[in-house]
Every structure is written in structure tokens, then in C-alpha cells.
Design a protein around this motif. Structure first.
Motif, PDB file in Angstrom:
ATOM      1  N   ALA A 456       0.826  -1.213   0.000  1.00  0.00           N
ATOM      2  CA  ALA A 456       0.000   0.000   0.000  1.00  0.00           C
ATOM      3  C   ALA A 456       0.862   1.266   0.000  1.00  0.00           C
ATOM      4  N   ASP A 457       2.008   1.212   0.670  1.00  0.00           N
ATOM      5  CA  ASP A 457       2.887   2.389   0.686  1.00  0.00           C
ATOM      6  C   ASP A 457       3.419   2.671  -0.723  1.00  0.00           C
ATOM      7  N   LEU A 458       3.828   1.628  -1.417  1.00  0.00           N
ATOM      8  CA  LEU A 458       4.299   1.799  -2.800  1.00  0.00           C
ATOM      9  C   LEU A 458       3.176   2.381  -3.657  1.00  0.00           C
ATOM     10  N   GLY A 459       1.970   1.837  -3.479  1.00  0.00           N
ATOM     11  CA  GLY A 459       0.815   2.336  -4.231  1.00  0.00           C
ATOM     12  C   GLY A 459       0.580   3.817  -3.983  1.00  0.00           C
ATOM     13  N   HIS A 460       0.586   4.219  -2.703  1.00  0.00           N
ATOM     14  CA  HIS A 460       0.298   5.625  -2.374  1.00  0.00           C
ATOM     15  C   HIS A 460       1.367   6.548  -2.943  1.00  0.00           C
ATOM     16  N   ARG A 461       2.610   6.119  -2.847  1.00  0.00           N
ATOM     17  CA  ARG A 461       3.683   6.981  -3.364  1.00  0.00           C
ATOM     18  C   ARG A 461       3.559   7.150  -4.883  1.00  0.00           C
ATOM     19  N   LEU A 462       3.161   6.059  -5.564  1.00  0.00           N
ATOM     20  CA  LEU A 462       2.983   6.167  -7.020  1.00  0.00           C
ATOM     21  C   LEU A 462       1.798   7.074  -7.346  1.00  0.00           C
ATOM     22  N   GLU A 463       0.716   6.944  -6.558  1.00  0.00           N
ATOM     23  CA  GLU A 463      -0.454   7.818  -6.782  1.00  0.00           C
ATOM     24  C   GLU A 463      -0.037   9.283  -6.698  1.00  0.00           C
ATOM     25  N   GLU A 464       0.754   9.588  -5.681  1.00  0.00           N
ATOM     26  CA  GLU A 464       1.185  10.986  -5.508  1.00  0.00           C
ATOM     27  C   GLU A 464       2.085  11.429  -6.650  1.00  0.00           C
ATOM     28  N   ALA A 465       3.052  10.569  -6.990  1.00  0.00           N
ATOM     29  CA  ALA A 465       4.016  10.946  -8.042  1.00  0.00           C
ATOM     30  C   ALA A 465       3.318  11.141  -9.381  1.00  0.00           C
ATOM     31  N   LEU A 466       2.258  10.364  -9.630  1.00  0.00           N
ATOM     32  CA  LEU A 466       1.592  10.422 -10.937  1.00  0.00           C
ATOM     33  C   LEU A 466       0.357  11.317 -10.919  1.00  0.00           C
ATOM     34  N   GLY A 467      -0.066  11.729  -9.735  1.00  0.00           N
ATOM     35  CA  GLY A 467      -1.261  12.562  -9.621  1.00  0.00           C
ATOM     36  C   GLY A 467      -2.518  11.837 -10.089  1.00  0.00           C
ATOM     37  N   VAL A 468      -2.637  10.557  -9.776  1.00  0.00           N
ATOM     38  CA  VAL A 468      -3.825   9.803 -10.208  1.00  0.00           C
ATOM     39  C   VAL A 468      -4.854   9.741  -9.077  1.00  0.00           C
ATOM     40  N   ASP A 469      -6.063   9.354  -9.425  1.00  0.00           N
ATOM     41  CA  ASP A 469      -7.197   9.352  -8.495  1.00  0.00           C
ATOM     42  C   ASP A 469      -7.093   8.130  -7.554  1.00  0.00           C
ATOM     43  N   ALA A 470      -6.817   8.397  -6.275  1.00  0.00           N
ATOM     44  CA  ALA A 470      -6.559   7.313  -5.320  1.00  0.00           C
ATOM     45  C   ALA A 470      -7.781   6.416  -5.129  1.00  0.00           C
ATOM     46  N   SER A 471      -8.997   6.993  -5.158  1.00  0.00           N
ATOM     47  CA  SER A 471     -10.164   6.148  -4.908  1.00  0.00           C
ATOM     48  C   SER A 471     -10.395   5.180  -6.077  1.00  0.00           C
ATOM     49  N   ARG A 472     -10.064   5.631  -7.291  1.00  0.00           N
ATOM     50  CA  ARG A 472     -10.188   4.719  -8.438  1.00  0.00           C
ATOM     51  C   ARG A 472      -9.164   3.574  -8.314  1.00  0.00           C
ATOM     52  N   ILE A 473      -7.976   3.908  -7.837  1.00  0.00           N
ATOM     53  CA  ILE A 473      -6.946   2.856  -7.616  1.00  0.00           C
ATOM     54  C   ILE A 473      -7.449   1.869  -6.554  1.00  0.00           C
ATOM     55  N   ASP A 474      -7.999   2.392  -5.476  1.00  0.00           N
ATOM     56  CA  ASP A 474      -8.501   1.505  -4.412  1.00  0.00           C
ATOM     57  C   ASP A 474      -9.578   0.568  -4.950  1.00  0.00           C
ATOM     58  N   GLY A 475     -10.441   1.115  -5.778  1.00  0.00           N
ATOM     59  CA  GLY A 475     -11.521   0.304  -6.369  1.00  0.00           C
ATOM     60  C   GLY A 475     -10.945  -0.838  -7.196  1.00  0.00           C
ATOM     61  N   LEU A 476      -9.945  -0.529  -8.015  1.00  0.00           N
ATOM     62  CA  LEU A 476      -9.329  -1.574  -8.848  1.00  0.00           C
ATOM     63  C   LEU A 476      -8.591  -2.596  -7.982  1.00  0.00           C
ATOM     64  N   THR A 477      -7.905  -2.085  -6.950  1.00  0.00           N
ATOM     65  CA  THR A 477      -7.108  -2.979  -6.090  1.00  0.00           C
ATOM     66  C   THR A 477      -8.013  -3.976  -5.375  1.00  0.00           C
ATOM     67  N   SER A 478      -9.196  -3.512  -4.945  1.00  0.00           N
ATOM     68  CA  SER A 478     -10.082  -4.394  -4.177  1.00  0.00           C
ATOM     69  C   SER A 478     -10.560  -5.579  -5.022  1.00  0.00           C
ATOM     70  N   LYS A 479     -10.479  -5.442  -6.343  1.00  0.00           N
ATOM     71  CA  LYS A 479     -10.927  -6.556  -7.211  1.00  0.00           C
ATOM     72  C   LYS A 479      -9.803  -7.557  -7.482  1.00  0.00           C
ATOM     73  N   LEU A 480      -8.565  -7.219  -7.056  1.00  0.00           N
ATOM     74  CA  LEU A 480      -7.433  -8.112  -7.363  1.00  0.00           C
ATOM     75  C   LEU A 480      -7.323  -9.233  -6.340  1.00  0.00           C
ATOM     76  N   SER A 481      -6.949 -10.410  -6.822  1.00  0.00           N
ATOM     77  CA  SER A 481      -6.745 -11.539  -5.916  1.00  0.00           C
ATOM     78  C   SER A 481      -5.275 -11.918  -5.944  1.00  0.00           C
ATOM     79  N   ASP A 482      -4.742 -12.342  -4.800  1.00  0.00           N
ATOM     80  CA  ASP A 482      -3.335 -12.758  -4.786  1.00  0.00           C
ATOM     81  C   ASP A 482      -3.221 -14.277  -4.706  1.00  0.00           C
ATOM     82  N   ASN A 483      -4.222 -14.985  -5.205  1.00  0.00           N
ATOM     83  CA  ASN A 483      -4.154 -16.450  -5.210  1.00  0.00           C
ATOM     84  C   ASN A 483      -3.706 -16.971  -6.565  1.00  0.00           C
TER      85      ASN A 483
END
Ligand code: HEM
Length: 483
Positions: A456-483
Motif C-alpha cells: 500500500a505504501d508503494l501504491g500511495h507513493r505512485l499515486e502521488e508521483a503520478l497525480g492519479v485518483d486514489a479512490s479509483r486505484i482503491d476500487g481496482l485494487t479491491s478486485k485483485l486476488s493474490d491467489n
């Protein structure tokens, strides 16, 4: 000076002409031959790893691992001549050696039992896990089919649809993705291989070359200056050190697993996108590079490495990438160098080659006798059951399906969290630097969601560096599975 037929040359600077002012004569066979040979100097460059640098040396085995393998190269004290070719992956043959790219680390051992190649890279993992995706991976990362220029848009279009690459990408954008020289990097066999001992028992092993020179990388802020200084930095550094007698060394380490261990992990240990984290390493020998080849073409260009080139006691694992590689290298080499490429001095084994493979373009094997088949009562070629392949238990049906334990993100997170603070910052600088060029919003958001899922820290730092919409990233992340 002679012509190619060995006859002496009288004048190598003036063509034969019809009089002082007339045309050049076709009968000047020295001129014609010289131009013909020049016209044919190039061979196809390697489809990947075209830019490379080679050196000779020796490998000395240090510890007794006869309980694991019958391979004679590992008998303690055995000295085996080696040829190593380092390379970048995506650039053309004349491309700069500094690039954010894995480095090839291919070693040919000229053993008494035939040639054995470890065709590895400077990372312990790879981007993809199935050979069927390799041509697509390369197309997306090589220069564009339209412009001839590498394009982050194409690369990340592939990676946004390849979550298993997240681990390797995290390593690539860390500072270790830019080693400052070939001497200052490690090498890895990447895949699991099998060791077979005298009793026919199988162990799975991974290979790791540890640099005695230590690891040194270029930080993002220093990249422009470093590339500006010298396009051929890696070759000049390696050859400079060898010329000075400062011979680079690498210790070879192995990790070992029993077949019964394979099911114990929450990832698949035969998936080449994964490291064997926490499995101890043991040192088995040391390699020293001490000689620069006299002829670049006859060594570095004509060398042909292949994961399929193995010796008794070493076999492939069931890793799906390795299985594809078992075919691809000799295949491309038969195209790039011709069917008899193994007879070239750089590829020829020290041990005698005795089989019924014959003829073909440029054959010069010198085999004798008319019995070019087997079995034969007249001239049998001996074989020993000792050298049969090992047996592998199997179950199930033929299928086309992904592996079960995919776990695309976890190890990327473990790696990111292991980095010191300054390297985390450098990673985000380098990664955001390339993701910024991705004009396809969907791909950009998908990529950030993969890194966010890894950590999550890597994600947040990239969001800041790229100026992207954090809530849209969170939405996409919640659909990902690590299995
Ligand atoms: C199925 C996946 C892969 C395929 C089909 C493939 C194919 C190839 C081909 C065709 C070449 C050119 C060989 C030549 O012209 O002599 C090559 C070179 C090379 N590959 Fe791969 N490759 C694959 C995966 C990998 C992986 C996972 C690694 C790292 C472990 C790797 C490391 C290398 C290296 C180091 C070279 C350069 C060898 C040299 O210096 O001549 N490749 N590969």
C-alpha cells in the motif's frame, strides 16, 4: 597477404582496370572475393540479448555435493574452463549498454562430460511463467513495429494484462535494475533445475552467482551523467579490469528442495516469477574470468548458449518457461549460425562427439565409416543406462490451464518492504518516470493497482508521483486476488 584459396596477393590497394581511364575488370578475382566476403560479414543478430560481451575463465568446484548430483563438474577441486557472455536484453547489437533492462549472464562450462550452460540473468526471477507468452513479451518491449523506437505505452499495455510480472517489475525499477557494471552484479539460473545423484534420486536446485566485487547500481539521478559518459561502459569496465589483472570472480551457490517439499509453499516453487525465499544457500564453487577473447565475432557472436545443454546429473525441472526454453535456443541457433553451429570452436565440447548426426550446411565433423545408424552389429556406439533421464511421477489429463498458486503480488511487496528508504524513493522515481508516458489511462491505473496490491505504501507513493485518483486505484485494487 593471400586470397581465400591461399594464393599470394600482389596489390591490395589498386583494382585491375582496362587502361588508365577505363572500367574495372570482372576478372580481378581478388577484388570480387574481397567485396563478396565483406557483403556477407553480418549474421542475424540474436532475437533478444543482441548486445553482449564475452570473457573466458575457469570454474573451480569447492564442496562435495555427490549426495545431490553425479555431475563431475562439481567434484571438489575440479577445474573447468568457462566462457561467459553478459548482455542486455532488448537493445539492438550496437545499442547502449546502460538501460533499465535485465542483464544476461550466460555461462558455458566445457566439462569432461560435455558442455553445460547456465543461461541466466542478474535477477532471481522473470516477468512471465509460460513460454507461450515470450514472443508477446518481447514484441511489447522491443522497439515499436511502427516507429522502431521503444515505447512505454506498448510495454505497459502488455504488463497491465500480465499481473505475474509485478514482482520482476518491482525489481527492475529498483536500483538493481541499473547495475553500474557487469562485475558488480549477481547472476541467477532463475528456474529450478534437477540434480540427480548416483541412486537416481532427484532434488530441485536453483543457481546463484554471487559477485565477489559486491553489488553497485546507478541511482536514477545519476543515470543521465553515466550514460552520457560512455555508451560502452559495461564492456569497457569488464575488459579494463581483466587487462589490469583485476580478475572478476563469482561464487556459485545453490538452493536445494526435495520433491516432497514442493507442495509446502503458498506459491509454486516451479514458477519462475518466484524466489525461494528463506531456503538456505550453500557455496559449491568459484568462477574467475581472466581472458579477453582475441576475436569478438568468433567468441561473443558465434557463441550459442542453451538451457537444454546439460550433462549427466543435471536435468530440467517442470517449470513451464524452462520447458519452452529447452526447445527455443538450439532452434534459433540453427537459424542464426547454421545447423552445425556446435562444431564452431567456441561451442565445440572438449569431449569427443560420437553420434550419427551428420552432414548439413558447413559440416566439418570428420566422422568416419559407413555405419551411420544404430543399432548395428558391425559398429555399435556404446550407451550406458547410467545416463538415462530420471523418472518423473505424473498424474491427471492433458490440459491448457494456468498454474494453481499464481500469487502475482506478494513477493513484490516483500521485496519493496526490504528496501532502505532511499531505495524506495528511487524505485518510485524510476517507475513513475516510465508510467508517466503511458497515455492509456486504463493501463496506467491498472499498473498502479498492481503495485498498490503488492504494497500500500508503494501504491500511495505512485499515486502521488503520478497525480492519479486514489479512490479509483482503491476500487481496482479491491478486485485483485493474490491467489
Ligand atoms: C520461454 C522463454 C524464453 C525464450 C523462448 C527465450 C529465447 C531466447 C532466444 C531465442 C535467445 C537468443 C539465443 C541465440 O540467438 O543464441 C535468447 C537469449 C538469451 N536468453 Fe532467453 N528466452 C526465454 C526466457 C529467458 C529467461 C527466463 C532467461 C533468464 C533466465 C533468459 C536468458 C537469456 C540469455 C542470458 C540469453 C543470451 C545468451 C547469450 O549470451 O548468447 N531467457 N533467449
Amino acid at each position: 597477404m593471400t586470397r581465400d584459396n591461399g594464393s599470394p596477393v600482389g596489390d591490395n590497394e589498386n583494382s585491375q582496370t582496362a587502361g588508365a581511364a577505363g572500367p574495372v575488370l570482372l576478372q580481378d578475382s581478388h577484388l570480387i572475393e574481397k567485396l563478396q566476403r565483406f557483403d556477407r560479414e553480418r549474421i542475424p543478430e540474436r532475437v533478444v540479448h543482441a548486445r553482449g560481451t564475452g570473457a573466458f575463465g575457469e570454474f573451480v568446484a569447492s564442496s562435495d555435493i555427490s549426495d545431490l548430483t553425479v555431475a563431475q563438474v562439481f567434484k571438489p577441486g575440479t577445474k573447468t574452463p568457462v566462457f561467459v557472455r553478459f548482455s542486455t536484453v532488448m537493445g539492438y547489437r550496437g545499442s547502449p549498454e546502460q538501460a533499465r533492462d535485465p542483464r544476461g549472464f550466460a555461462t558455458k562450462f566445457y566439462t569432461t562430460q560435455g558442455n553445460w550452460d547456465i543461461v541466466g540473468i542478474n535477477k532471481g526471477i522473470f516477468f512471465i511463467r509460460d513460454a507461450i507468452k515470450f514472443p508477446d513479451f518481447v514484441h511489447a518491449n522491443k522497439p515499436s513495429a511502427v516507429t522502431g523506437v521503444q515505447d512505454a505505452n506498448l510495454a505497459f499495455d502488455f504488463f497491465a494484462n500480465t499481473p505475474e510480472a509485478t514482482n520482476m517489475l518491482t525489481h527492475m525499477y529498483a536500483n538493481e535494475g541499473m547495475p553500474d557494471s557487469y562485475r558488480h552484479m549477481d547472476g541467477f539460473g532463475v528456474h529450478a533445475f534437477k540434480f540427480i545423484n548416483e541412486k537416481g534420486e532427484v532434488h530441485y536446485v536453483k543457481f546463484h552467482w554471487r559477485s565477489d566485487q559486491g553489488l553497485q547500481n546507478i541511482r536514477p539521478k545519476d543515470i543521465p551523467a553515466s550514460i552520457g559518459n560512455d555508451w560502452n561502459l559495461m564492456s569497457n569496465d569488464l575488459y579494463g579490469a581483466i587487462k589490469k589483472g583485476d580478475f572478476p570472480r563469482w561464487d556459485l551457490y545453490i538452493q536445494v528442495l526435495k520433491p516432497s517439499d514442493l507442495a509446502k509453499f503458498d506459491y509454486d516453487p516451479l514458477d519462475d516469477t518466484k524466489e525461494w525465499i528463506g531456503i538456505p544457500e550453500q557455496k559449491v564453487g568459484t568462477m574467475t574470468l581472466n581472458r579477453i577473447p582475441d576475436n569478438y565475432f568468433e567468441s561473443t557472436e558465434e557463441s550459442a548458449f542453451a538451457p537444454s545443454r546439460m550433462i549427466p546429473g543435471i536435468e530440467p525441472s517442470e517449470d513451464r518457461m524452462l520447458q519452452g526454453r529447452m526447445f527455443a535456443y538450439a532452434d534459433t541457433q540453427m537459424y542464426r549460425l547454421g545447423p552445425n553451429y556446435n562444431s564452431l570452436p567456441i561451442n565445440r565440447p572438449l569431449s569427443e562427439v560420437t553420434n550419427n548426426n551428420q552432414d548439413g550446411l558447413m559440416n566439418s565433423s570428420g566422422r568416419r565409416g559407413e555405419v551411420n545408424f544404430e543399432p548395428s552389429t558391425v559398429a555399435e556406439i556404446s550407451q550406458s543406462p547410467r545416463f538415462k533421464y530420471s523418472n518423473t511421477p505424473l498424474s491427471g489429463v492433458t490440459q491448457q490451464a494456468a498454474i494453481h498458486k499464481k500469487q502475482p503480488f506478494k513477493q513484490a511487496g516483500i521485496f519493496y518492504r526490504s528496501l532502505p528508504e532511499s531505495e524506495k524513493t528511487d524505485l518510485v522515481t524510476a517507475l513513475a518516470g516510465d508510467l508517466r508516458h503511458v497515455t492509456n489511462e486504463q493501463n496506467k491505473y491498472t499498473m498502479v493497482s498492481y503495485f498498490n496490491k503488492a504494497d500500500a505504501d508503494l501504491g500511495h507513493r505512485l499515486e502521488e508521483a503520478l497525480g492519479v485518483d486514489a479512490s479509483r486505484i482503491d476500487g481496482l485494487t479491491s478486485k485483485l486476488s493474490d491467489n
